[in-house]
Design an enzyme around this catalytic site. Structure first.
Site, PDB file in Angstrom:
ATOM      1  N   THR A  29      65.240 -58.479-117.934  1.00 23.79           N
ATOM      2  CA  THR A  29      64.390 -57.769-118.897  1.00 23.79           C
ATOM      3  C   THR A  29      64.481 -56.271-118.633  1.00 23.79           C
ATOM      4  O   THR A  29      65.071 -55.830-117.635  1.00 23.79           O
ATOM      5  CB  THR A  29      62.931 -58.228-118.783  1.00 23.79           C
ATOM      6  OG1 THR A  29      62.167 -57.611-119.813  1.00 23.79           O
ATOM      7  CG2 THR A  29      62.334 -57.875-117.442  1.00 23.79           C
ATOM      8  N   GLY A  31      62.058 -52.438-119.476  1.00 25.50           N
ATOM      9  CA  GLY A  31      60.826 -51.834-119.967  1.00 25.50           C
ATOM     10  C   GLY A  31      60.684 -50.429-119.435  1.00 25.50           C
ATOM     11  O   GLY A  31      60.877 -50.182-118.238  1.00 25.50           O
ATOM     12  N   GLY A  32      60.403 -49.489-120.335  1.00 19.72           N
ATOM     13  CA  GLY A  32      60.263 -48.113-119.903  1.00 19.72           C
ATOM     14  C   GLY A  32      61.582 -47.551-119.439  1.00 19.72           C
ATOM     15  O   GLY A  32      62.573 -47.543-120.166  1.00 19.72           O
ATOM     16  N   PHE A  33      61.603 -47.063-118.199  1.00 19.51           N
ATOM     17  CA  PHE A  33      62.815 -46.503-117.601  1.00 19.51           C
ATOM     18  C   PHE A  33      63.525 -47.515-116.711  1.00 19.51           C
ATOM     19  O   PHE A  33      64.423 -47.137-115.962  1.00 19.51           O
ATOM     20  CB  PHE A  33      62.465 -45.266-116.759  1.00 19.51           C
ATOM     21  CG  PHE A  33      61.813 -44.169-117.552  1.00 19.51           C
ATOM     22  CD1 PHE A  33      62.590 -43.323-118.314  1.00 19.51           C
ATOM     23  CD2 PHE A  33      60.438 -43.981-117.531  1.00 19.51           C
ATOM     24  CE1 PHE A  33      62.004 -42.304-119.042  1.00 19.51           C
ATOM     25  CE2 PHE A  33      59.855 -42.974-118.248  1.00 19.51           C
ATOM     26  CZ  PHE A  33      60.630 -42.133-119.014  1.00 19.51           C
ATOM     27  N   VAL A  36      65.744 -54.921-115.099  1.00 17.68           N
ATOM     28  CA  VAL A  36      65.553 -55.920-114.052  1.00 17.68           C
ATOM     29  C   VAL A  36      66.692 -56.929-114.133  1.00 17.68           C
ATOM     30  O   VAL A  36      66.998 -57.457-115.214  1.00 17.68           O
ATOM     31  CB  VAL A  36      64.182 -56.607-114.184  1.00 17.68           C
ATOM     32  CG1 VAL A  36      63.993 -57.636-113.071  1.00 17.68           C
ATOM     33  CG2 VAL A  36      63.053 -55.564-114.164  1.00 17.68           C
ATOM     34  N   LYS A  56      65.783 -54.056-109.271  1.00 23.31           N
ATOM     35  CA  LYS A  56      65.119 -53.194-110.261  1.00 23.31           C
ATOM     36  C   LYS A  56      65.838 -51.856-110.286  1.00 23.31           C
ATOM     37  O   LYS A  56      65.903 -51.150-109.281  1.00 23.31           O
ATOM     38  CB  LYS A  56      63.637 -53.006-109.899  1.00 23.31           C
ATOM     39  CG  LYS A  56      62.834 -52.197-110.909  1.00 23.31           C
ATOM     40  CD  LYS A  56      61.366 -52.125-110.486  1.00 23.31           C
ATOM     41  CE  LYS A  56      60.536 -51.344-111.486  1.00 23.31           C
ATOM     42  NZ  LYS A  56      59.119 -51.270-111.069  1.00 23.31           N
ATOM     43  N   ASP A 159      46.104 -51.349-111.857  1.00 25.57           N
ATOM     44  CA  ASP A 159      46.727 -51.961-113.043  1.00 25.57           C
ATOM     45  C   ASP A 159      46.821 -53.472-112.879  1.00 25.57           C
ATOM     46  O   ASP A 159      47.852 -54.086-113.176  1.00 25.57           O
ATOM     47  CB  ASP A 159      48.104 -51.357-113.288  1.00 25.57           C
ATOM     48  CG  ASP A 159      48.584 -51.578-114.723  1.00 25.57           C
ATOM     49  OD1 ASP A 159      47.728 -51.864-115.590  1.00 25.57           O
ATOM     50  OD2 ASP A 159      49.794 -51.467-114.972  1.00 25.57           O
TER      51      ASP A 159
END
Length: 638
Positions: A29, A31-33, A36, A56, A159
């Site tokens: 996957t 996401g953002g910068f 994975v 990552k 978070d």
């Protein structure tokens, strides 16, 4: 900031991350910068004893972002040995070749092959999670949070949410994504700090999981471990009902703290009560991570998996003012709960509160002991033989002891009669002394029997002789005959007339009873003041022993004097009236200067002053007439 456009690695790509050789297995996957991958590592992870890891890849555009990622890596290193936190394996950072000034960071971590908790919950949409499953997930995630809170200084995740929990191959739920980790954030002290904290919260937290102190930073509360506890309460609610308690209301609903439980699915009241106890507005009333785990363990009927990490520790440099207050409060609570009693080490007071000698307390208790004076709020510790207000042995005030209260009441009752007797004696002495000095200063030898006869047993003759005198006194008082100093001569003439004309051929010896007229020393000059000095035997003696005065002669003399006074006053009035008439005839009478008549005053209207003529150069000039009107003809042909 625009996201860098980077491509993905192909399967089989080999990399070197720190001390490990990595081979890409699968793209998972992005996401953002970050991207994975699953990868093979060599050597294997000693913690999980597995050769499969999670890679990552992060593209960092600048150094501040690189420092943030470095903080995440450091947090994972600190939590490396906890089984409910995704373990850290290795990392590497280098200059990126794709973008100018950017960095490329690789992080190797434990691979959770069962995916995320959110994926597992999506497979149970029809068959919701059971309560024992919810308690198991909640217990393991809370243990991961407890590992962060147990550090010195403690770390805050900030978070915690369903999306940041992974499931390992052993069916263990692990906390991940430490990119928002920070220490305790003290309350901002100025507008710059306030703005920075607000922007940092918006960037690193999820809206539905924010605590009230995160939303309303003006409350002046720190953002600490209790903010994670609030997020765990939202996490537990969503495990049960697949939604957050403040989904519809947003920030205002969070600040109000009001939420409801759906009817389906139905869970025990213990679980609902746990959610209520976590989602409390005041962070000081929320449980800490140990108390939360203990409640969950009781509901699971298992022992608590961790020890109490919320122990009192010595103050360190990372503690802020709020934490120091909480630390001192905790120490006070522990000292109060201890079985040993603490001695009173307070020093004696160096000041003394004194009372006036003429106060009621001092008068009522003239012979009190020093220890009893403390009951009257004198608070004097410097007196000899005085006892302190507070007894360490009995833990009670001496003023409340029964041996002191009983003599106190008796002394009050015994002194009441003495006070009354003393006051009566002093009052009598003062009256006698004042009367004595008054008689010496302002005495007029005047026989009182001739004006006010004394009372006798045979009241018939005395009443008849007294009636005329009473009328005379009333008339003379109404005329003010005894009100000024100038009337002393009139009083003397009355005295002579009573002794000579009304008593012809008798020898009169005045008694010691006298009328004393106070003229100059009286505070009210128009008041008739008389004092009676009674000698020893005067009260029992008859008034007129040697007097043969007819009552008719006495009445006639008084009436004649009154007629003479009335005639003299009438003559003086007529004389003044005749003098005014003569002056009026001559025209010399005084004329009033202020008002000529008693009628209403008529106000004349003021005439407005005429303004001066306006100068000719200031007068408006009429505009010039057009040529047609001026008698000239316009020639259009030119």
């Amino acid at each position: 900031m625009n996201q860098p456009q980077i491509g993905t690695y192909n399967v089989g790509t080999q990399l070197t991350v720190g001390s490990h050789q990595v081979e890409i297995i699968k793209y998972l996957t992005s996401g953002g910068f970050a991207q994975v991958y699953s990868a093979l590592i060599n050597p294997p992870d000693p913690h999980s004893n597995s050769s499969v890891a999670c890679l990552k890849r992060v593209i960092v555009p600048d150094k501040p972002s690189l420092n943030t990622l470095r903080a995440e890596v450091d947090a994972m290193r600190l939590l490396k040995n906890n089984r409910y936190v995704v373990s850290y394996i290795d990392s590497h950072a280098a200059k990126a070749m794709l973008h100018n000034g950017s960095y490329e960071v690789f992080v190797l971590m434990e691979y959770c092959e069962r995916g995320g908790l959110i994926d597992f919950m999506n497979t149970r949409l029809q068959n919701r999670l059971h309560e024992f499953e919810i308690l198991q997930i909640m217990s393991q995630v809370t243990q991961g949070v407890a590992a962060m809170h147990a550090l010195q200084p403690p770390l805050i995740h900030r978070d915690i949410k369903i999306e940041n929990v992974l499931i390992s191959a052993n069916n263990e739920y692990k906390l991940c994504d430490f990119g928002s980790v920070c220490g305790i954030i003290r309350p901002p002290r100025n507008s710059q700090e306030l703005s920075y904290v607000q922007q940092d919260i918006l960037k690193n937290t999820t809206a539905q999981y924010r605590s009230p102190e995160m939303i309303d930073t003006f409350r002046g509360l720190p953002i600490d471990e209790k903010s994670d506890i609030w997020a765990l309460g939202i996490f537990l609610y969503k495990l049960c009902y697949y939604t957050t308690p403040f989904e519809k209301g947003g920030d205002l609903a969070i600040l109000s703290g009001k939420f409801e439980f759906p009817l389906y699915p139905n869970y025990s009241e213990q679980l609902k009560g746990l959610i209520r106890d976590i989602l409390v507005q005041d962070p000081r009333h929320r449980p800490n991570v140990y108390q939360l785990l203990k409640r969950i363990s009781i509901m699971q009927n298992v022992p608590c998996p961790i020890n109490d990490i919320q122990v009192v520790q010595a103050p360190s440099s990372h503690l802020n003012l709020t934490e120091l207050h909480q630390l001192s409060a905790t120490q006070n609570i522990l000292s109060l709960n201890s079985p040993t009693t603490m001695e009173n080490t307070m020093p004696n007071a160096t000041f003394q509160i004194s009372m006036a000698d003429n106060t009621t307390t001092a008068q009522m208790h003239p012979n009190r002991k020093p220890s009893q004076i403390a009951y009257d709020a004198s608070f004097s510790n410097s007196a000899k033989g005085s006892q302190p207000l507070f007894d360490k042995s009995q833990n009670m005030y001496h003023a409340l002891d029964p041996p002191l209260v009983e003599p106190l009441a008796s002394s009050v009752s015994n002194n009441d009669n003495e006070l009354k007797a003393n006051s009566a004696t002093k009052l009598k002495q003062a009256i006698v002394s004042e009367a004595h000095t008054f008689r010496q200063n302002n005495s007029i030898d005047f026989p009182l029997q001739n004006i006010i006869p004394q009372y006798e047993d045979s009241s018939s003759s005395s009443d008849e002789s007294y009636s005329g005198d009473v009328d005379e006194l009333k008339k003379t008082r109404s005329l003010g005959s005894y009100s000024t100093r100038g009337n002393i001569k009139k009083n003397q003439s009355v005295k002579e007339s009573l002794t000579s004309s009304s008593l012809p051929g008798t020898s009169f010896t005045p008694t010691s009873t006298k009328v004393n007229l106070k003229h100059e020393n009286s505070p009210f000059k128009s008041t008739f003041v008389n004092t009676i000095d009674n000698s020893k035997d005067d009260l029992n003696k008859p008034s007129y022993e040697d007097l043969d005065v007819s009552k008719q002669n006495l009445k006639n003399s008084i009436q004649q004097r009154m007629i003479d006074k009335l005639n003299s006053s009438e003559e003086s009035f007529n004389a003044r009236k005749m003098s005014k008439v003569k002056l009026h005839e001559k025209g010399e009478i005084d004329k009033p200067t202020m008002l000529k008549s008693s009628g209403p005053i008529s106000k004349d209207k003021k005439t407005k002053p005429t303004p001066p003529p306006k100068p000719s150069h200031l007068k408006p000039k009429p505009p010039p007439k057009p040529l047609l009107l001026a008698g000239r003809k316009l020639s259009l042909d030119k």
